[in-house]
Write a protein that holds these residues in place. Structure first.
Motif, PDB file in Angstrom:
ATOM      1  N   ILE A  54       0.836  -1.200   0.000  1.00  0.00           N
ATOM      2  CA  ILE A  54       0.000   0.000   0.000  1.00  0.00           C
ATOM      3  C   ILE A  54       0.872   1.252   0.000  1.00  0.00           C
ATOM      4  O   ILE A  54       1.818   1.360   0.779  1.00  0.00           O
ATOM      5  N   ARG A  55       0.525   2.187  -0.860  1.00  0.00           N
ATOM      6  CA  ARG A  55       1.207   3.473  -0.921  1.00  0.00           C
ATOM      7  C   ARG A  55       0.196   4.582  -0.642  1.00  0.00           C
ATOM      8  O   ARG A  55      -1.013   4.377  -0.741  1.00  0.00           O
ATOM      9  N   LEU A  56       0.733   5.747  -0.336  1.00  0.00           N
ATOM     10  CA  LEU A  56      -0.133   6.891  -0.029  1.00  0.00           C
ATOM     11  C   LEU A  56      -1.092   7.175  -1.173  1.00  0.00           C
ATOM     12  O   LEU A  56      -2.260   7.504  -0.950  1.00  0.00           O
ATOM     13  N   ARG A  57      -0.627   7.052  -2.411  1.00  0.00           N
ATOM     14  CA  ARG A  57      -1.477   7.355  -3.569  1.00  0.00           C
ATOM     15  C   ARG A  57      -2.694   6.428  -3.632  1.00  0.00           C
ATOM     16  O   ARG A  57      -3.750   6.807  -4.133  1.00  0.00           O
ATOM     17  N   HIS A  58      -2.521   5.201  -3.125  1.00  0.00           N
ATOM     18  CA  HIS A  58      -3.648   4.265  -3.129  1.00  0.00           C
ATOM     19  C   HIS A  58      -4.746   4.730  -2.167  1.00  0.00           C
ATOM     20  O   HIS A  58      -5.937   4.694  -2.501  1.00  0.00           O
ATOM     21  N   LEU A  59      -4.348   5.142  -0.975  1.00  0.00           N
ATOM     22  CA  LEU A  59      -5.331   5.642  -0.006  1.00  0.00           C
ATOM     23  C   LEU A  59      -6.011   6.897  -0.539  1.00  0.00           C
ATOM     24  O   LEU A  59      -7.229   7.068  -0.420  1.00  0.00           O
ATOM     25  N   ARG A  60      -5.203   7.774  -1.137  1.00  0.00           N
ATOM     26  CA  ARG A  60      -5.740   9.035  -1.641  1.00  0.00           C
ATOM     27  C   ARG A  60      -6.736   8.801  -2.773  1.00  0.00           C
ATOM     28  O   ARG A  60      -7.809   9.414  -2.814  1.00  0.00           O
ATOM     29  N   SER A  61      -6.391   7.905  -3.690  1.00  0.00           N
ATOM     30  CA  SER A  61      -7.290   7.642  -4.826  1.00  0.00           C
ATOM     31  C   SER A  61      -8.564   6.939  -4.377  1.00  0.00           C
ATOM     32  O   SER A  61      -9.638   7.180  -4.922  1.00  0.00           O
ATOM     33  N   PHE A  62      -8.454   6.070  -3.363  1.00  0.00           N
ATOM     34  CA  PHE A  62      -9.657   5.397  -2.863  1.00  0.00           C
ATOM     35  C   PHE A  62     -10.632   6.403  -2.258  1.00  0.00           C
ATOM     36  O   PHE A  62     -11.832   6.396  -2.582  1.00  0.00           O
ATOM     37  N   LEU A  63     -10.144   7.299  -1.389  1.00  0.00           N
ATOM     38  CA  LEU A  63     -11.023   8.283  -0.772  1.00  0.00           C
ATOM     39  C   LEU A  63     -11.585   9.249  -1.809  1.00  0.00           C
ATOM     40  O   LEU A  63     -12.746   9.661  -1.727  1.00  0.00           O
ATOM     41  N   ALA A  64     -10.774   9.615  -2.816  1.00  0.00           N
ATOM     42  CA  ALA A  64     -11.255  10.488  -3.884  1.00  0.00           C
ATOM     43  C   ALA A  64     -12.393   9.816  -4.648  1.00  0.00           C
ATOM     44  O   ALA A  64     -13.393  10.463  -4.998  1.00  0.00           O
ATOM     45  N   GLN A  65     -12.258   8.500  -4.893  1.00  0.00           N
ATOM     46  CA  GLN A  65     -13.315   7.754  -5.562  1.00  0.00           C
ATOM     47  C   GLN A  65     -14.602   7.759  -4.747  1.00  0.00           C
ATOM     48  O   GLN A  65     -15.703   7.961  -5.288  1.00  0.00           O
ATOM     49  N   GLU A  66     -14.472   7.568  -3.440  1.00  0.00           N
ATOM     50  CA  GLU A  66     -15.649   7.536  -2.578  1.00  0.00           C
ATOM     51  C   GLU A  66     -16.341   8.902  -2.535  1.00  0.00           C
ATOM     52  O   GLU A  66     -17.566   8.983  -2.501  1.00  0.00           O
ATOM     53  N   ILE A  67     -15.564   9.969  -2.538  1.00  0.00           N
ATOM     54  CA  ILE A  67     -16.141  11.318  -2.544  1.00  0.00           C
ATOM     55  C   ILE A  67     -16.892  11.568  -3.844  1.00  0.00           C
ATOM     56  O   ILE A  67     -17.991  12.132  -3.848  1.00  0.00           O
ATOM     57  N   ARG A  68     -16.314  11.125  -4.965  1.00  0.00           N
ATOM     58  CA  ARG A  68     -16.988  11.281  -6.261  1.00  0.00           C
ATOM     59  C   ARG A  68     -18.299  10.518  -6.288  1.00  0.00           C
ATOM     60  O   ARG A  68     -19.260  10.910  -6.961  1.00  0.00           O
ATOM     61  N   ARG A  69     -18.358   9.422  -5.565  1.00  0.00           N
ATOM     62  CA  ARG A  69     -19.583   8.624  -5.515  1.00  0.00           C
ATOM     63  C   ARG A  69     -20.619   9.207  -4.556  1.00  0.00           C
ATOM     64  O   ARG A  69     -21.697   8.649  -4.385  1.00  0.00           O
ATOM     65  N   GLY A  70     -20.265  10.310  -3.896  1.00  0.00           N
ATOM     66  CA  GLY A  70     -21.233  10.988  -3.037  1.00  0.00           C
ATOM     67  C   GLY A  70     -21.115  10.694  -1.563  1.00  0.00           C
ATOM     68  O   GLY A  70     -22.029  11.039  -0.799  1.00  0.00           O
ATOM     69  N   LEU A  71     -20.014  10.074  -1.127  1.00  0.00           N
ATOM     70  CA  LEU A  71     -19.836   9.803   0.299  1.00  0.00           C
ATOM     71  C   LEU A  71     -19.772  11.123   1.064  1.00  0.00           C
ATOM     72  O   LEU A  71     -19.031  12.030   0.685  1.00  0.00           O
ATOM     73  N   ALA A  72     -20.552  11.239   2.118  1.00  0.00           N
ATOM     74  CA  ALA A  72     -20.617  12.483   2.893  1.00  0.00           C
ATOM     75  C   ALA A  72     -19.288  12.780   3.566  1.00  0.00           C
ATOM     76  O   ALA A  72     -18.512  11.869   3.866  1.00  0.00           O
TER      77      ALA A  72
END
Length: 309
Positions: A54-72
């Motif tokens: 796991i790298r920092l970019r993986h965590l960042r891209s996962f959370l960015a994906q969740e935000i795009r999907r509408g996660l509060a």
């Protein structure tokens, strides 16, 4: 670091360590598992199956994906808090070199004034429970204790009879993060507890648990919500609030009465003063309303803005 650690295995061990250390309620641990497994599923789709990959970019891209999907924002903040705790464990046992989740920025949340009852509403709710049967006495003692001490519902249902000192008017509470604190309770809560414990003496109930259900076992968080909902419905004009709002009422009324913010912080078991400061907004709003309705030359009565000369 040597070798690789499968992510699912790391999650299982982390949650077991938290459970053994009583680092959060069972509900919190269930939420942690859900958040961690969501991350694990995303990482597996990227071909990442070991913690060391796991790298920092993986965590960042996962959370960015969740935000795009509408996660509060609040859910993003909760997940990030979970991942930070997970990495605290990983670094502590030497699986990870540093806490990658600490390098991510927590989303700024809007401050929301918590729901609470005014003192008159709390009195109406508690004084309405007048029955002498065991379950009425239990309900009265339960709600009196939560309001008198400000403890969380999870802390309340975890109390044993031996945790409560009716002579001194206090209780030893095992709170979040396996932290103990001593809380105080007033005369009415002590009186209600004495009546309840006297009524249940000799009954075939759980000997350890302070609050029990009709089957004799320990009361659950969900049962407390049902009890509060039923009791609120019996009092005309009372809006429905959550059991946690009784804790909000406790803090608000202490501050209304002139209590120091740091004293309230200690009683609530908050680590950070910022967690307690949200209640100052509630008391400030009430001060404004009282002032504007009571002062003969206040803005609301005169129809003029406060800065009018």
């Amino acid at each position: 670091m040597n070798g690789t650690t499968p992510i699912p295995s790391a999650i299982d061990v982390f949650l077991e360590v938290r459970r053994a250390a009583r680092g959060g309620s069972e509900r919190t641990l269930v939420a942690y598992r859900k958040d961690l497994e969501a991350l694990a599923t995303y990482l597996a789709a990227q071909g990442i199956h070991a913690v060391e990959q796991i790298r920092l970019r993986h965590l960042r891209s996962f959370l960015a994906q969740e935000i795009r999907r509408g996660l509060a924002k609040s859910s993003v903040a909760r997940r990030l808090s979970c991942y930070r705790s997970f990495y605290d464990y990983l670094t502590g046992v030497g699986i990870a070199e540093r806490n990658l989740a600490q390098l991510l920025t927590m989303p700024k949340l809007e401050k929301r004034i918590p729901d609470f009852y005014y003192q008159e509403e709390m009195n109406a709710l508690l004084d309405h429970i007048t029955g002498d049967d065991l379950w009425s006495l239990r309900d009265r003692a339960l709600l009196e204790l939560i309001y008198a001490t400000g403890i969380r519902v999870s802390e309340c249902v975890a109390l044993d009879v031996t945790d409560v000192d009716l002579q001194e008017g206090g209780a030893l509470v095992f709170g979040k993060g396996a932290r103990e604190r001593y809380v105080l309770m007033g005369r009415r809560a002590v009186h209600s507890l004495k009546r309840y414990l006297s009524a249940r003496a000799g009954a075939n109930l759980c000997a350890e648990a302070l609050f029990v259900n009709r089957r004799g076992g320990r009361l659950s968080d969900r049962s407390v919500r049902r009890i509060l909902d039923r009791r609120i419905a019996e009092v005309a004009g009372l809006a429905h609030i959550s059991p946690h709002a009784l804790r909000h009422s406790f803090a608000t009324h202490l501050l209304d009465g002139g209590a120091d913010l740091r004293v309230v912080q200690e009683l609530l078991g908050h680590i950070s003063l910022s967690s307690t400061q949200i209640y100052t907004h509630t008391t400030r709003e009430r001060l404004v309303r009282v002032y504007q309705s009571a002062h003969p030359r206040a803005a609301r009565q005169s129809g003029l803005p406060l800065d009018t000369q």
